[in-house]
Scaffold this active site. Structure first.
Site, short mmCIF file in Angstrom:
data_model
loop_
_atom_site.label_atom_id
_atom_site.label_comp_id
_atom_site.label_asym_id
_atom_site.label_seq_id
_atom_site.Cartn_x
_atom_site.Cartn_y
_atom_site.Cartn_z
N GLN A 293 0.81 -1.22 0.00
CA GLN A 293 0.00 0.00 0.00
C GLN A 293 0.84 1.27 0.00
OE1 GLN A 293 -2.31 0.54 3.56
NE2 GLN A 293 -0.71 -0.24 4.89
N ARG B 95 16.03 -1.21 10.58
CA ARG B 95 14.99 -1.85 9.76
C ARG B 95 15.18 -1.54 8.28
NH1 ARG B 95 9.96 -4.08 10.82
NH2 ARG B 95 10.24 -3.63 13.04
N TYR C 144 19.88 -1.14 21.90
CA TYR C 144 20.96 -1.93 21.31
C TYR C 144 21.53 -1.19 20.10
CZ TYR C 144 17.00 -3.56 18.40
OH TYR C 144 15.88 -3.63 17.60
N ASP D 276 2.54 -10.53 11.03
CA ASP D 276 1.57 -9.80 11.85
C ASP D 276 0.14 -9.99 11.36
OD1 ASP D 276 3.47 -8.86 13.56
OD2 ASP D 276 3.52 -6.83 12.76
#
Length: 392
Positions: A36, A109, A213, A291
């Protein structure tokens, strides 16, 4: 000529969706990916990849590229919220790699996403938000919000917590709000006191905690700061907050925490949701992943890893010539459902454990940490391919 390979549409180009697309291509399937988003922009957040996820990425030839853009976390540490003193630590690094079959990495990410985009033979179709799925005995049609459509033999819904594909599989359901939100950010390592020595670092305190981290080879420190907040209900990767709000939320905490929170240039903030475990993931031609199938709170650090495991399992079962596609989807769901449900429920419980007030309950929790490596071995030491072999 042999039979034509299945045409598989993956809805969602996040970590799980792209890993699934790569794994399916490696098995010879024709794969198209739809997302999307209008552009694949860099999201300022970290993600951890454990040995259980790295087994799949290594099998796809992506492991070294992921290692190259990540930080290999050398230890785990738990710090007291006010003093900053360490009350439990354990080596990771080589110890973790040898025990669990792969490293424990901290990654930006966006860096991990770029590795996966490079590994996918094709380009995701952007601006395609799935609005409806129409399934027939002969195939599946995806209807997108912009009015376009796509056809496939199978559809994999990897479109996240508010999945349109899940609606087709299970009908309507509601996300479960945790009454908690998190601040997230990335800070240059030289602006974090002691940041060059961080591994997987926890700061635990009353009603709040942080997970910290390094990522990008130690250049940046990633933090996630969790606070109770029934008022903040916005769940969005792009929602922002002022750094001062995070600093205020952790007033009275040690200098490392407050300095780090104050030195971030941009703070993301979003509400934390999951869903009740699904009784069903699949139809004859449609299944769910990551998810979309089992959204979990981040308190076990397993959201991305479980999506990666899903991808490895799905591609393996679909490639089995002894199974019809529908049988393969059912075998995939059966293998994955119990494990992901257990991790979902454990993730819910961890937040309360991390946010105890000082006192006897905290002392008991801290004493139990000596068993942490053994207690998480079933998660981190899991090999999805070995589990599949045992299931046959």
């Amino acid at each position: 000529m042999g039979p034509q390979p299945l045409r598989i549409a993956v809805v969602g180009s996040g970590i799980g969706g792209l890993t699934a697309a790569i794994a399916l291509q490696a098995k010879g399937f024709e794969v198209e990916v739809y997302d999307q988003a209008s552009e694949l922009s860099e999201i300022g957040a970290g993600v951890s990849v454990g040995g259980n996820g790295m087994i799949v990425l290594d099998s796809l030839g992506l492991g070294q590229a992921v290692r190259d853009v990540s930080s290999n976390l050398q230890r785990i540490e738990f710090h007291h919220w006010r003093s900053g003193d360490i009350f439990y630590e354990h080596p990771m690094g080589d110890w973790y790699d040898q025990r669990f079959g792969g490293p424990f990495l901290g990654a930006h990410r966006a860096d991990l996403h770029q590795v996966l985009l490079a590994g996918f033979d094709g380009t995701p179709h952007l601006g395609r938000r799935a609005a409806a799925v129409h399934e027939s005995p002969d195939g599946v049609e995806i209807e997108f919000a912009d009015g376009t459509k796509a056809e496939a033999d199978l559809v994999v819904g990897a479109d996240g917590l508010r999945s349109a594909v899940r609606h087709h599989v299970t009908g309507p359901d509601e996300a479960v709000f945790s009454a908690m939100s998190c601040f997230r950010g990335l800070v240059p390592v030289d602006k974090v006191p002691g940041g060059d020595k961080f591994g997987l670092t926890f700061f635990l305190g009353p009603n709040r905690h942080l997970v910290v981290y390094p990522v990008r080879g130690g250049e940046l420190i990633n933090f996630v700061a969790y606070v109770p907040d029934p008022e903040w209900t916005l769940e969005s990767w792009s929602s922002k907050s002022e750094p001062a709000e995070a600093v205020a939320a952790f007033e009275g905490w040690n200098d490392t925490v407050t300095t780090m929170l104050g030195n971030v240039e941009e703070t993301g903030r979003w509400a934390l949701y999951d869903r009740e475990p699904l009784r069903r993931w699949s139809t004859e031609r449609v299944t769910l992943l990551g998810d979309a199938a089992h959204p979990m709170l981040p308190h076990a650090g397993q959201g991305s890893n479980q999506a990666i495991e899903d991808a490895g399992a799905l591609a393996t079962y679909l490639a089995m010539e002894s199974l019809t596609p529908a049988e393969a989807l059912q075998r995939y769901e059966h293998l994955r459902k119990a494990r992901t449900r257990k991790i979902q429920m454990g993730s819910r419980g961890n937040a309360a454990c991390f946010q105890l007030p000082d006192g006897p309950a905290t002392d008991e929790r801290n004493a139990r940490l000596v068993s942490l490596p053994d207690n998480v071995a079933w998660i981190h030491g899991y090999n999805v391919f070995a589990d599949i072999q045992e299931s046959l």
